[in-house]
Structure formats: C-alpha cells, structure tokens
Scaffold this motif. Structure first.
Motif, PDB file in Angstrom:
ATOM      1  N   UNK A 186     -11.337  13.372  36.314  1.00 26.67           N
ATOM      2  CA  UNK A 186     -10.807  14.466  35.494  1.00 26.67           C
ATOM      3  C   UNK A 186      -9.902  13.936  34.386  1.00 26.67           C
ATOM      4  N   UNK A 187      -9.170  12.847  34.654  1.00 22.55           N
ATOM      5  CA  UNK A 187      -8.411  12.188  33.574  1.00 22.55           C
ATOM      6  C   UNK A 187      -9.374  11.796  32.449  1.00 22.55           C
ATOM      7  N   UNK A 188     -10.517  11.220  32.834  1.00 20.35           N
ATOM      8  CA  UNK A 188     -11.489  10.802  31.825  1.00 20.35           C
ATOM      9  C   UNK A 188     -11.956  12.006  31.015  1.00 20.35           C
ATOM     10  N   UNK A 189     -12.239  13.096  31.723  1.00 21.47           N
ATOM     11  CA  UNK A 189     -12.711  14.308  31.053  1.00 21.47           C
ATOM     12  C   UNK A 189     -11.637  14.865  30.116  1.00 21.47           C
ATOM     13  N   UNK A 190     -10.400  14.926  30.608  1.00 25.80           N
ATOM     14  CA  UNK A 190      -9.316  15.516  29.812  1.00 25.80           C
ATOM     15  C   UNK A 190      -9.082  14.711  28.532  1.00 25.80           C
ATOM     16  N   UNK A 191      -9.276  13.398  28.606  1.00 23.60           N
ATOM     17  CA  UNK A 191      -9.074  12.567  27.416  1.00 23.60           C
ATOM     18  C   UNK A 191     -10.261  12.666  26.464  1.00 23.60           C
ATOM     19  N   UNK A 192     -11.373  13.165  26.981  1.00 26.13           N
ATOM     20  CA  UNK A 192     -12.577  13.226  26.168  1.00 26.13           C
ATOM     21  C   UNK A 192     -12.705  14.580  25.477  1.00 26.13           C
ATOM     22  N   UNK A 193     -12.240  15.646  26.155  1.00 29.34           N
ATOM     23  CA  UNK A 193     -12.352  16.993  25.600  1.00 29.34           C
ATOM     24  C   UNK A 193     -11.477  17.149  24.357  1.00 29.34           C
ATOM     25  N   UNK A 194     -11.970  17.912  23.380  1.00 29.39           N
ATOM     26  CA  UNK A 194     -11.187  18.164  22.170  1.00 29.39           C
ATOM     27  C   UNK A 194     -10.145  19.260  22.391  1.00 29.39           C
ATOM     28  N   UNK A 195     -10.475  20.232  23.271  1.00 32.34           N
ATOM     29  CA  UNK A 195      -9.517  21.306  23.529  1.00 32.34           C
ATOM     30  C   UNK A 195      -9.641  21.756  24.980  1.00 32.34           C
ATOM     31  N   UNK A 196      -8.748  22.682  25.380  1.00 30.59           N
ATOM     32  CA  UNK A 196      -8.651  22.994  26.803  1.00 30.59           C
ATOM     33  C   UNK A 196      -9.646  24.063  27.270  1.00 30.59           C
ATOM     34  N   UNK A 197     -10.571  24.484  26.406  1.00 26.89           N
ATOM     35  CA  UNK A 197     -11.559  25.477  26.864  1.00 26.89           C
ATOM     36  C   UNK A 197     -12.382  24.955  28.033  1.00 26.89           C
ATOM     37  N   UNK A 198     -12.661  23.651  28.010  1.00 26.47           N
ATOM     38  CA  UNK A 198     -13.479  23.062  29.062  1.00 26.47           C
ATOM     39  C   UNK A 198     -12.863  23.197  30.452  1.00 26.47           C
TER      40      UNK A 198
END
Ligand SMILES: Nc1ncnc2c1ncn2[C@@H]1O[C@H](COP(=O)(O)OP(=O)(O)O)[C@@H](O)[C@H]1O
Ligand SMILES: [Mg+2]
Lengths: 284, 309
Positions: A186-198
């Motif tokens: 999830x750290x990887x995902x959070x750093x990859x996403x542009x915004x928090x909609x994901x």
C-alpha cells in the motif's frame, strides 16, 4: 528601495555554536533509521488520542457482537465451527483482520500526505537520509503500531476465554507480518497514485471483501468454489489461518510454511515496488 | 583558491522527458557570498536548486558542490547543506520545537546537541514564544522562519533558499531579509532564487539572470544595472490610445525606450533633464515619474518581458 526594518533589542544574532566547515561525522544506517522512526513516533504521540477508538474500541465491538452475540447463536444451532466454540473460532480471525485494517489506515492518506501535502519525505531527503531509510523508518513504526494494537487486543479478549492456548502470544508477530503484507504494497500504491480517489476504491473493493471472504467469520470452504482461490492468493486468509493455529496451539506444519511464505512474498515484492515508486516520485 | 569554490556548474542541464528545464548553465559560487538566481516563474530556478540540493539527478553537464559529485556523494554533501525549499515542508501536526528536534536527528546530532541548538534557533527565528504550539495555525512568515531555522540545525556551510519571501506580506519579508543579513554576516554562504528584483538587489552580492533555463546575464546588481540599463528611468503614462503617438518623441530624448501596455519607460542618464526636453517638444503625459534603474529594467532589456506577470 526600503532598508530592512531595524530589529528590536531582544533579537538574537545568527546562531553560533558552529560545527564549522568540513566533512561531518558519518552516521550509521541504524542511526538514520532510528531518526526517521523518532519522527513518526512524535507524530503518533501527538495524534494517538484520536486513534484510540479505532485501535481499542472497535475490536471490542467485534468481540462482543460477533464472538459473544453471534457466537451464542452459532454454538446453539451448529455446535460451533470446525470443532471450536464460535468465540474461539472468530476472535483469532478478527486479530488478523484488525491488523489488515490498521495497516491500510496507516499506509494510505498518511503516506500520500508525506509525499504531496506536507512533503515531509522530501524534507527528509534533503538531509543525509536515503530513500530506503525514509521508507523503512516509516514502515517499522507501522509495524510497531501493529504489534502494540494486537497485544492490547489479546489482553482485552483473553478474559472472555477467546484463546485456547498460551501459544496465542505468537499471534502478535503473525498479526504484524499480516499487516505488513498489506502495508508495504500500500505504501507503493500511495506513492504511485496522483490523488486520494484511489483509496476509497481500495477500501471498498479490496479491504471490505477481504474482511468478509478470508475465513475470518466462517470457513473459506463455505464460499462458492470459484471464490476460494481468491482467498488463497490474498494475504489475509494466510494470516487468519496462522493466527487461529497460534490461538489453539496447533502446529501448522507445511501449511504454516506456505502461509508464512505468501506473507513474506507480499512484503518482499511490496518493498521493491515501494522503493521504486518512492524514488520516482521524490527524487525526479 | 579552489577550496573556496563551494559550487561549480558547467553546462548543467535538467530535462523532464523532452522538456529542458535547465539548459546548460555555468555557475560558480564562492564561500561567503550571497549568490542569486533571478528569473520569472518557470525559468528553471527550482530545478537548479534541487540538483544543487542533491535531491534531483543531473541530466547533463558537470556539478560539484563542496568539491564533491552529487551522484556519488549526495549524502555527504547534504550533511553540510541547509535547504529552505520553495514550499515549507514542515510537519504541521508537530510543535515548532518538535520540528527542529526531529530534523536535527536526521543529521545524526545527538538529542542533547539538538536541544541545545533549539533555543538559539528559536530565538533567531523569533519563535521562542510559539515553541510549544502546533505549526499548522502559524502565519506564513512564521512558517517560513521556522523552515529557515530548521535548515540551520546542522550549521550548514551553504544555505539554499528557494524563493524565501514569495507569498509573504511586506513586513514579514523585511523581517526575513533581516534574518538573512545576519546569516550572511556570520559567513554562511547563501544561494537564493527569487523573482523579485528588490530581493535580489537587497540580498545578493552577485547574481545570474535566468530565463527559459538559460543564463542571460551575470554580475553584481550594480554591474548589471550599469551594463544593461541607464542610471535613471522616466516612467510616462498617457491616456489610453495616445501612448503610441509619443514613442518617437521619447526616443529622440532618451537612450532607449521600452513600451509596456500601460506606460512608456525612457532610459536616460538624467531623468529630470529628459523630462524637461520632452516638455519642450510639447509632450504632456498624464503622469511622470523619475526613478533609478533596477534589475527589473535589466530583465526587461535582456528579454523584452517583465519579471512578474
Ligand atoms: N517534475 C517535473 N516534471 C516536468 N516538468 C517540470 C518538473 N519540474 C519542473 N518542471 C518544469 O520545468 C520548468 C522550470 O520549472 P522550475 O524549475 O520550477 O522553475 P522556477 O523555479 O524558476 O519557477 C517549468 O516549465 C516546469 O513546468
Ligand atoms: Mg521555483
């Protein structure tokens, strides 16, 4: 052009106590990791009051409603699950599930915040810290949180007779590993996403189904056949199985090795991805 | 003495995909200097500062900071830098002093060293009274001063300041400038980016003017004004539609004339005399103002545009 304002008499001169020019004392990796952890611990210390409900009260609600309320019904009608009273069946599952929920909670908005809202990660990287230390210093504090929260839950649930054996103490490291199997990717995902909609997609379409269909509340073999492999490839079911074995003091044998292997794999692959997406995002 | 060259860049380049943000700049900064990058938004100042701060890999050219290569010795360089980025990057959940404590630890300072330094830094940043308060509600100027105090926690040899006063009100700017003068007097090398010509004139011993990723001029503020502008400028405002008609008259009495949408700028050694000669020619502006040349005029001359749009 106006001159700068004349400062009042009580104003200090530039800080002295100079370390002077020249190379600085090199720091060790352990020291640097410890410094990052110290930062996050200060933040937790400031915010723990707000999170005490999530950490303590909500598992208690699960314990009372599922373990005792639903448990009475299940035990009366079906004579327990897999030969156990429902309370002893469900609580070790809730222990693992709680680890997952806490891991998601600590690895989504917080990580995105440090990347793009207050940009503390970037501030850290302007010091001698390396990207791996910024990443793992934070992850280790998440792991510590998971350990503390699990220990508290065990203390609360034990007096209700929720555990069959002292081996339940092993449920603490199991819950930490289960949580990290979610936290690191999830750290990887959070750093990859542009915004928090994901994140709301993550909570709705990943976390909630996993809570319900990973053998936490009822055995996976009650699921339709096509759903069972989903439980096998996601981390929570493996954590639930290990946690339940620990609680009853059952030696899981090769199955246990398999469960551990899956959880470690999630942590390992997640770590590589997280390192990569941190580097791409923070050091471009 | 090469020892005293703290920063040396040759052909330094930064690209993002096809786009070149910093296009082969040559820069040298000496110990004890206050050195500036002056340029409008998008000139490539922050991109340059991030490469110097060893948080953004160099795309091309050569960069040496404190004699070291950022690609090989980034951490050793960062240990001796202080960085005040364009955005404050404070942890707003923590208190003022906690922000300093945790940051000092990143540099390997002991708890004792950090706490000893905190008092001094808070005093310097005029934040002693707010030390126990959370950062979030502080004013922009206070947060900026805290960011600078935090950048000083490791007693840096070079302080990088990316747009230190952008977004601050005039009073907060002056307080901050005053703090930076003090540092300069203490011998801290300052590298400053700004798009305010007054900030560059106030703070910088030497500066480069940057536009579209390139350096278009270099020198002290005085030298730049002497080289690229005249001593004085006459600003002439006319009723709308009439400005056009007076350009030739202005050209006849000034060394150079720039046309802006709302006024004419006549560059000349003696503004009052130029104004008098315009009157002789029957030119009657709505208003006129004689002032000294600034770096804004230098920028206008070099690029045909103004710094702040
Ligand atoms: N990470 C990035 N990816 C793509 N383009 C960027 C990135 N950072 C900056 N740029 C672009 O590079 C140019 C220079 O930006 P910057 O260095 O921030 O300029 P300045 O600080 O002088 O305003 C701008 O056009 C900006 O859009
Ligand atoms: Mg910028």
């Amino acid at each position: 052009m106006s001159a700068p304002t004349v400062p009042g008499p009580a104003v200090a001169d530039a800080p002295s106590g100079r370390l002077g020019p020249g190379p600085r004392r090199p720091t060790s990796r352990g020291e640097r990791l410890g410094a990052v952890m110290a930062h996050h611990l200060y933040v937790y210390r400031r915010t723990w009051k707000g999170s005490v409900i999530g950490r303590f009260v909500s598992p208690l609600f699960f314990l009372l409603s599922m373990g005792l309320g639903l448990g009475a019904l299940v035990d009366a009608r079906a004579g327990g699950v897999e030969g156990l009273p429902y309370l002893r069946y469900v609580v070790p599952g809730i222990v693992a599930m709680q680890a997952m929920m806490l891991a998601f909670g600590d690895s989504t908005y917080a990580v995105m915040g440090y990347i793009k809202w207050n940009r503390m990660y970037s501030a850290m990287l302007s010091t001698p810290l390396r990207v791996g230390e910024v990443l793992w210093g934070h992850l280790l504090v998440v792991a510590l949180q998971l350990g503390v929260a699990t220990a508290i839950f065990l203390l609360v649930a034990a007096p209700f007779g929720a555990f069959g054996s002292w081996w339940v103490l092993l449920a603490v490291p199991v819950a930490v590993l289960t949580g990290m199997a979610f936290s690191v990717p999830t750290f990887a995902l959070a750093a990859w996403l542009e915004n928090d909609n994901g994140f709301s997609i993550l909570f709705r379409f990943v976390m909630t189904p996993l809570m319900l269909f990973s053998g936490t509340f009822f055995p996976v073999d009650q699921l339709p056949g096509w759903m069972q492999p989903l439980a096998w490839v996601t981390p929570l079911w493996h954590g639930v199985e290990l946690s339940r074995d620990a609680s009853e003091g059952v030696w899981p044998g090769w199955a246990g090795v398999g469960h551990l292997g899956v959880l470690v794999l999630y942590v390992g692959v997640g770590a590589v991805l997280a390192h990569r997406s941190f580097t791409r995002r923070l050091l471009s | 003495m090469t020892d005293d060259v703290l920063l040396r860049a040759r052909g330094l380049t930064k690209s993002f995909g096809d786009f070149t943000a910093v296009d082969g700049i040559d820069v040298q900064v000496l110990r004890g200097e206050a050195f500036g990058f002056l340029g409008p938004n998008g000139a490539g100042k922050s991109s340059t500062m991030k490469m110097v701060g060893c948080v953004s890999p160099v795309s091309g050219g050569e960069l040496r900071i404190l004699g070291m290569d950022p690609a090989a010795d980034g951490a050793a360089i960062r240990a001796r830098l202080g960085v005040c980025p364009q955005q404050d990057m404070l942890d707003e959940d923590l208190s003022v002093e906690e922000n300093l404590w945790v940051y000092g630890r990143f540099f390997g300072l002991s708890r004792k060293e950090v706490r000893a330094r905190t008092d001094e830094l808070l005093d310097f940043a005029q934040l002693t009274e707010r030390r126990h308060d959370r950062v979030e509600p502080l004013s922009g100027g206070m947060k900026r001063r805290l960011t600078i105090a935090r950048a000083l926690v490791n007693d840096p040899e070079v302080l990088l300041l990316d747009e230190p006063t952008t977004g601050l009100d005039p009073q907060a700017r002056h307080v901050l400038w005053d703090r930076l003068y003090r540092l300069k007097r203490e011998g801290v090398t300052l590298i400053i980016t700004t798009h305010y010509m007054d900030e560059a004139e106030q703070l910088c011993d030497r500066l480069v003017v940057m536009d579209h990723g390139r350096i278009v001029a270099e020198g002290s503020p005085r030298e730049l004004i002497d080289t690229y502008s005249t001593r004085e400028v006459v600003e002439l405002r006319f009723p709308v539609d009439e400005q056009e008609r007076h350009v030739d008259a202005a050209r006849a009495v000034a060394e150079r004339v720039e046309e802006l949408p709302d006024r004419l700028l006549a560059y000349t050694a003696d503004g009052d005399e130029t104004l008098a000669r315009l009157h002789e020619r029957g030119v009657r502006p709505l208003s006129s103002l004689v002032r000294r040349s600034t770096l804004e005029d230098v920028f206008l001359h070099l690029t045909g545009r103004s710094l702040v749009d």
